[in-house]
Design an enzyme around this catalytic site. Structure first.
Site, PDB file in Angstrom:
ATOM      1  N   GLU A 226      25.868-108.230 -11.333  1.00  0.00           N
ATOM      2  CA  GLU A 226      24.839-109.035 -12.002  1.00  0.00           C
ATOM      3  C   GLU A 226      25.551-110.182 -12.702  1.00  0.00           C
ATOM      4  OE1 GLU A 226      24.181-106.244 -15.890  1.00  0.00           O
ATOM      5  OE2 GLU A 226      23.784-105.330 -13.962  1.00  0.00           O
ATOM      6  N   LYS A 228      27.124-112.344 -15.539  1.00  0.00           N
ATOM      7  CA  LYS A 228      27.607-112.129 -16.903  1.00  0.00           C
ATOM      8  C   LYS A 228      27.056-113.264 -17.740  1.00  0.00           C
ATOM      9  CE  LYS A 228      31.355-111.468 -20.037  1.00  0.00           C
ATOM     10  NZ  LYS A 228      30.404-112.028 -21.020  1.00  0.00           N
ATOM     11  N   ARG A 233      25.144-109.901 -26.757  1.00  0.00           N
ATOM     12  CA  ARG A 233      24.834-108.542 -26.334  1.00  0.00           C
ATOM     13  C   ARG A 233      23.938-107.918 -27.394  1.00  0.00           C
ATOM     14  NH1 ARG A 233      28.389-104.558 -23.812  1.00  0.00           N
ATOM     15  NH2 ARG A 233      27.000-102.895 -23.086  1.00  0.00           N
ATOM     16  N   ARG A 248      26.384-106.157 -30.916  1.00  0.00           N
ATOM     17  CA  ARG A 248      27.530-105.371 -30.498  1.00  0.00           C
ATOM     18  C   ARG A 248      28.434-105.059 -31.671  1.00  0.00           C
ATOM     19  NH1 ARG A 248      32.241-107.593 -26.973  1.00  0.00           N
ATOM     20  NH2 ARG A 248      33.256-107.159 -28.949  1.00  0.00           N
ATOM     21  N   GLU A 276      21.054-108.725 -22.811  1.00  0.00           N
ATOM     22  CA  GLU A 276      21.604-109.953 -23.373  1.00  0.00           C
ATOM     23  C   GLU A 276      20.486-110.749 -24.024  1.00  0.00           C
ATOM     24  OE1 GLU A 276      24.826-110.078 -22.716  1.00  0.00           O
ATOM     25  OE2 GLU A 276      25.493-112.128 -23.177  1.00  0.00           O
ATOM     26  N   LYS A 401      34.269-107.166 -16.212  1.00  0.00           N
ATOM     27  CA  LYS A 401      33.728-108.528 -16.218  1.00  0.00           C
ATOM     28  C   LYS A 401      34.659-109.398 -15.384  1.00  0.00           C
ATOM     29  CE  LYS A 401      35.382-108.883 -20.983  1.00  0.00           C
ATOM     30  NZ  LYS A 401      35.004-109.078 -22.372  1.00  0.00           N
TER      31      LYS A 401
END
Lengths: 532, 337
Positions: A226, A228, A233, A248, A276, A401
Site C-alpha cells: 500500500e 506509505k 499515524r 504514535r 494515517e 517501509k
C-alpha cells in the site's frame, strides 16, 4: 529518593541495554509500590502537576547561588538542561534526606495549593537537603522531561522480568491515559481484570526501513503493498459511544480532529482502526502536502474555517479491534478482509476511507508503482506480510517501509545554534541558504545527519568563524556547503524563501564543493513545480 | 607622552615590547617564553625558548631539537628593559605564570592554572600584579570541582568493580599532566596499572627529571593482556575503543575531565563513566586567583571569555576579552584538560 537516584544514575551512565534492563528489573522487584508506579510514569513522560514555574525556579536558583540572573541564563544555554543547571550552580547540600521518591512527589503536590512564599521555602529547603543526582531528579520532578534512554520496550522487558507477565500484555497495560494520581501499581500492572478505560490504545506496530532489495523478501504473493502516506499515524478508537484519537507518540489528539467524531455514525462500537491522518479535500485526487496537516497539528481547538480548508480523514489500513474483540493475532490478510467489509458501504461524508492496496504481479512491477509515489503524495510503499499478526513496537520481519530516495539540494550554512541535552554546547542546529543572484536566501533548518565527529569539527569551525551573535544563534561566514535531503516540498508564505521542506536533514558535508556551486532559488522553484 | 602597555596582544601572541619577546606565541618568533609544555602553548619553530627547568624536558621530548634555556621558579631575569620571573601555576608539573615588570608596572600572564594542590605539580602561587591575564576554560558557575580524594574514591571504586567482573578498566586522560595526576590517585592494591605508549613516554620523561611516579607497565604490542588481570589502563582518549584497546577483551571505558561535569557531554563522550577532574581552575578557583593578585585589569582568554569578563566587569574589575586565534580547550576536543 536515594534508591531512585541510584537507579537513575546506573541507567544514565550506561549505554548497554542489558545493564539498564537489569537495574530496572531489580528496582521494580524491590521498590515500594508507589515508587515503582511513579518510576514507570516518569520514564514514560508523565510527571507531577507543575508546582512551581520555571521562571521562579531560575530566580530562586540564581539568588541561592549568589549569581546574577543573566549569568544563570548564560550557564543554562551552555549546559542545555534547566534542572541540571540549577543542580550545578547551587552550593553543596548541608544535610541528608531519606524520603522516598513518592514522598517527595506527595510533598510537591501539597505545596501546589500553597502561596509562593511557602513554595519557595520548600524548594530552597529541598535544595539544601539533596545533593548530586538527587537534587537533579528533584528539579526534574518539577520541570519534567526525564530523557534517560529508557524506551517503552526496555521498560516492559524489565517489568516482565520483575512480574513474570508477558511483555506484550504489559506494553498494552502501560498505554494510554493513565496517571499515577488516579491509579495504583496493582491496578496498572497486576490486576487480573484489567478493566481498561475506554480510551486505552494498543501499542503501535512499527515498520523498519527496507535496506535490501525486495526480492530478498521472498515470493511477492506472500506480501501486500500500500502507499506509505506522508501524514500522521493515528489510532482511532470507537468504544462506549465515544471516539479517541491517539498519535504514535502516545498523545491523545481527539480534540484536534473533531471531524472524526462522525465515525461513530458509520462504524459499530468496539472498533479500533490503525491508519494515517491526512488532509484530503473531497475534490482532490491526492491528499494535500504535510504542510497542510501541520496547520492542524498545532491547534488544540480548530476554527471552523480551518475545518473547511484543511479537512482531515483517516485512511485506515488495519483493524485491531472488531466488535469489541482484540483481533491483533489474526493474519493481516484476515484483518484486512474484515476492514474492507467494514468500510465497504461508507458514504462520502464519512471521515474514514479505506487505504487502498497496490496490486502487483512481481517485485519489478511494484518498483515501477513505487517510482510514482510522489505523484500520489506518498513517500513510498509499505510492505506487509499477508500472514503477519499485529505486533507491538518496532519488530523486524513482517512490515517494511520502502521509501523513495529523498530529494537533495546543495546549500550553504549561514547560521548555527547549539543543541541541548546530549548535544549541549555543540553546534548542531543550522540554517541553510541557496543563492538568489549574489544573495544567500535562507530556506531551511536542519539538525541531523552528521556524525558526532563531524559536529565537533563544525563546532570548532563555527567558534572561529562567528560574524555576529543573536542570543544563542551565531551568524557564520558563508563557506560550508551541505547536501540537504528532504522528502517533499510545498509553497509556504510563512517562510522567507517561499518554500517549506518536509523532513530536511544533512545528507553529507560537501567539503569538496565550493560555495559558489551551491544550488539556487530557481532550483528550489523547479522542485516546487515538479513535486509541490 | 603615552607609554605603550607592558604586554600587548598581537597576531603572533602576547608580546612584550620592552623585552622584545612573546609569551606562548602561536606563530614563529625569535624569542618565546613558554608557560608549559601543552601543545597549544609550546609550539614548534621559535628561535629561542625560555621555560622552567621542570617544563623543559617534556618540551624537548615533544618539539625535538630546540634552542632552549631553563629558569628556576622565582628567579628574576632581565630581558631588555623587562624583569621576568616564572611562578608555579599548579596546572601540570613545570607549568608557570610569567610575571613581567617594566618600570614598576607588573603584568602576569598566567597561562593555564589551577589553585588546588594536586600533590604532583608545584602548587599555584599567587603573584600580585596590576594586570592579570587569565584563562576561563571553566569560567561558568556550573563548574565546581570536588576534592581530589573524593574523585580518587570514585575512580578506584569503578576500577575495583571492573576488576571484580573480570573487565579491564580503560581510563582516558591527556598524556601530559592529567595522566600522571591520575596515576598518583590510583590504589595499587586493586591491580596493575598499564599505560599506553604515548602516556608512558611522558611518564619516562618525568621520571628522568626526578618526579616520583607510581610503577606502571607499558602496554605495547608485546604485552599479553591475560597476564594482567584486574588491570587499569591509562591512555589518551583517542586510544579508547581502538584496535589496540579491543585486544584487552571485556572492558569498560571512562574519561577523566572537567567537561564531565555536564551530563550531555558525559552521555556523548564518556563511554561507560565520566570522572570530573580538571587541571584548570573551577569557577571559585578563577575568582579567588583573580582576587589575590589584587590586579585591577583583567584580560580574559581561552574559554567562556565573553561571559566571564562581563561578570568581572559587573563586579568592579576592568575586564576585557583577549581575542585569540584559538578557542582554547573546548569540551569536544581531546583537550589538554
Amino acid at each position: 529518593m536515594k534508591r531512585f537516584a541510584k537507579l537513575f544514575t546506573t541507567i544514565d551512565q550506561s549505554t548497554k541495554t542489558n545493564v539498564k534492563t537489569a537495574a530496572l528489573a531489580e528496582y521494580f522487584a524491590a521498590a515500594p509500590d508507589a515508587d515503582r508506579l511513579w518510576t514507570i510514569a516518569l520514564f514514560s513522560g508523565r510527571r507531577p502537576k507543575r508546582a512551581v514555574t520555571t521562571t521562579r525556579l531560575r530566580e530562586w536558583a540564581a539568588e541561592r547561588a549568589g549569581i546574577p540572573l543573566w549569568l544563570f541564563e548564560e550557564s543554562y544555554a551552555i549546559v542545555g538542561d534547566l534542572a541540571e543547571t540549577i543542580a550545578l550552580v547551587l552550593p553543596p547540600n548541608t544535610t541528608q534526606d531519606d524520603q522516598s521518591l513518592s514522598d517527595w512527589i506527595a510533598a510537591l503536590r501539597e505545596i501546589y495549593t500553597q502561596d509562593e512564599d511557602a513554595r519557595k521555602a520548600f524548594v530552597l529547603s529541598a535544595w539544601d537537603r539533596l545533593g548530586g543526582a538527587e537534587r537533579f531528579i528533584f528539579n526534574k520532578l518539577i520541570t519534567g522531561g526525564f530523557r534517560v534512554g529508557v524506551s517503552q520496550k526496555l521498560m516492559t522487558r524489565a517489568l516482565a522480568r520483575a512480574t513474570d507477565k508477558p511483555e506484550a500484555e504489559l506494553a498494552h497495560r502501560l498505554m494510554g491515559n493513565w496517571h499515577p494520581d488516579d491509579t495504583t501499581w496493582h491496578a496498572l500492572v497486576e490486576a487480573e481484570d484489567a478493566s481498561a478505560d475506554a480510551s486505552r490504545p494498543y501499542p503501535f506496530y512499527l515498520a523498519y526501513g527496507l535496506e535490501a532489495e525486495p526480492q530478498d523478501l521472498g515470493a511477492p504473493e506472500d506480501w501486500r503493498a500500500e502507499w506509505k502516506w506522508d501524514g500522521i499515524r493515528g489510532q482511532l478508537i470507537l468504544r462506549d459511544g465515544q471516539y479517541f484519537v491517539w498519535s504514535r507518540g502516545e498523545e491523545l489528539m481527539t480534540d484536534r480532529f473533531p471531524e472524526l467524531a462522525r465515525a461513530l455514525d458509520f462504524l459499530p462500537d468496539g472498533t479500533v482502526l490503525d491508519g494515517e491522518l491526512l488532509v484530503w479535500p473531497d475534490d482532490q485526487p491526492t491528499p494535500s502536502s504535510f504542510n497542510a496537516l501541520q496547520s492542524r497539528i498545532g491547534r488544540k481547538t480548530v476554527p471552523k474555517k480551518l475545518l473547511t480548508d484543511a479537512p482531515v480523514v483517516l485512511h485506515a489500513y488495519d483493524l485491531l479491534e472488531w466488535q469489541g474483540q482484540d483481533i491483533r493475532d489474526l493474519p493481516f490478510a484476515d484483518r484486512r478482509a474484515t476492514l474492507e467489509r467494514a468500510c465497504a458501504d461508507l458514504p462520502a461524508q464519512a471521515p474514514i476511507r479505506l487505504s487502498s492496496q497496490l496490486p502487483f504481479a512481481d517485485w519489478d512491477a511494484l518498483a515501477a508503482t513505487r517510482s510514482d509515489a510522489r505523484d500520489a503524495q506518498a513517500e513510498g510503499v509499505m510492505l506487509k506480510r499477508a500472514d503477519s499478526p499485529y505486533l507491538a513496537g518496532r519488530k523486524k520481519g513482517d512490515w517494511w517501509k520502502w521509501k523513495l530516495d529523498p530529494l537533495t539540494i546543495d546549500a550553504v550554512m549561514i547560521y548555527a545554534q547549539s543543541g541541548s541535552g546530549r548535544r549541549a554546547n555543540l553546534f548542531t542546529d543550522f540554517t541553510f541558504a541557496v543563492w538568489n543572484g549574489n544573495e544567500l536566501v535562507p530556506f531551511t533548518k536542519a539538525y541531523s545527519g552528521l556524525t558526532d565527529a563531524e559536529f565537533r569539527q563544525i563546532t570548532a569551525w563555527v567558534r572561529k568563524n562567528t560574524l555576529e551573535r543573536f542570543g544563542p544563534v551565531r551568524k557564520v561566514t558563508p563557506h560550508h556547503v551541505f547536501e540537504i535531503a528532504f522528502e517533499g516540498i510545498a509553497r509556504s508564505p510563512r517562510h522567507k524563501s517561499g518554500v517549506a521542506l518536509r523532513f530536511p536533514r544533512m545528507l553529507r558535508w560537501r567539503q569538496d564543493k565550493p560555495l559558489q556551486e551551491a544550488n539556487t532559488l530557481a532550483d528550489l522553484e523547479e522542485f516546487l513545480r515538479i513535486y509541490g | 607622552m603615552t607609554t605603550s602597555p607592558v604586554l600587548t596582544f598581537t597576531e603572533n601572541g602576547i608580546y612584550c615590547a620592552a623585552g622584545d619577546f612573546y609569551i606562548d606565541p602561536w606563530r614563529q618568533v625569535d624569542r618565546a617564553l613558554i608557560t608549559h609544555g601543552h601543545s597549544d602553548h609550546a609550539r614548534w619553530g621559535m628561535g629561542r625558548y625560555l621555560a622552567t627547568h621542570a617544563a623543559l624536558p617534556v618540551m624537548r621530548h615533544r618539539l625535538g631539537e630546540i634552542s632552549a634555556e631553563g629558569i628556576a621558579y622565582g628567579e628574576v631575569r632581565r630581558i631588555g628593559d623587562a624583569d621576568v620571573s616564572f611562578h608555579p601555576a599548579g596546572h601540570v608539573p613545570g607549568s608557570a605564570q610569567i610575571r613581567v615588570a617594566v618600570k614598576g608596572e607588573v603584568w602576569v600572564a598566567s597561562g593555564d592554572y589551577k589553585v588546588v594542590d594536586d600533590g604532583l605539580s608545584d602548587a599555584f602561587t599567587p603573584v600580585k600584579c596590576h594586570h592579570f591575564i587569565t584563562e576561563s576554560t571553566f569560567g561558568l558557575p556550573v563548574f565546581r570541582w570536588a576534592d581530589q580524594a573524593d574523585v580518587a574514591d570514585q575512580i578506584n571504586g569503578w576500577w575495583a568493580a571492573c576488576a571484580k567482573e573480570g573487565k579491564t578498566a580503560f581510563l582516558g586522560a591527556y598524556a601530559l599532566g592529567k595522566a600522571q595526576r591520575l596515576l598518583t590517585m590510583l590504589d595499587p592494591a586493586i591491580g596493575p596499572v598499564l599505560t599506553h605508549t604515548a602516556t608512558e613516554h611522558t611518564n619516562r620523561v618525568m621520571r628522568d627529571q626526578g618526579i616520583v611516579l607510581p610503577d606502571t607497565i607499558l602496554a605495547d604490542g608485546d604485552l599479553k593482556p591475560k597476564d594482567h588481570p584486574g588491570a587499569i589502563v591509562l591512555a589518551p582518549p583517542s586510544a579508547l575503543g581502538s584496535a589496540w584497546a579491543k585486544k584487552f577483551g571485556p572492558q569498560e571505558t571512562a574519561f577523566a575531565s572537567g567537561w564531565m561535569a555536564i551530563r550531555g557531554v558525559r552521555r556523548r563522550r564518556a563511554g561507560d563513566r565520566g570522572f570530573i577532574i580538571s587541571d584548570h581552575a573551577d569557577w571559585d578557583g578563577l575568582l579567588s586567583a583573580i582576587k589575590v593578585t589584587e590586579a585591577e585589569n583583567i584580560y580574559v582568554t581561552h574559554g567562556y571569555t565573553d561571559i566571564f569578563s562581563r561578570y568581572l566587569s559587573d563586579n568592579g574589575w576592568n575586564a576585557q576579552v583577549v581575542p585569540t586565534q584559538f578557542e582554547g580547550e573546548t569540551l569536544d576536543k581531546d583537550a589538554t584538560e
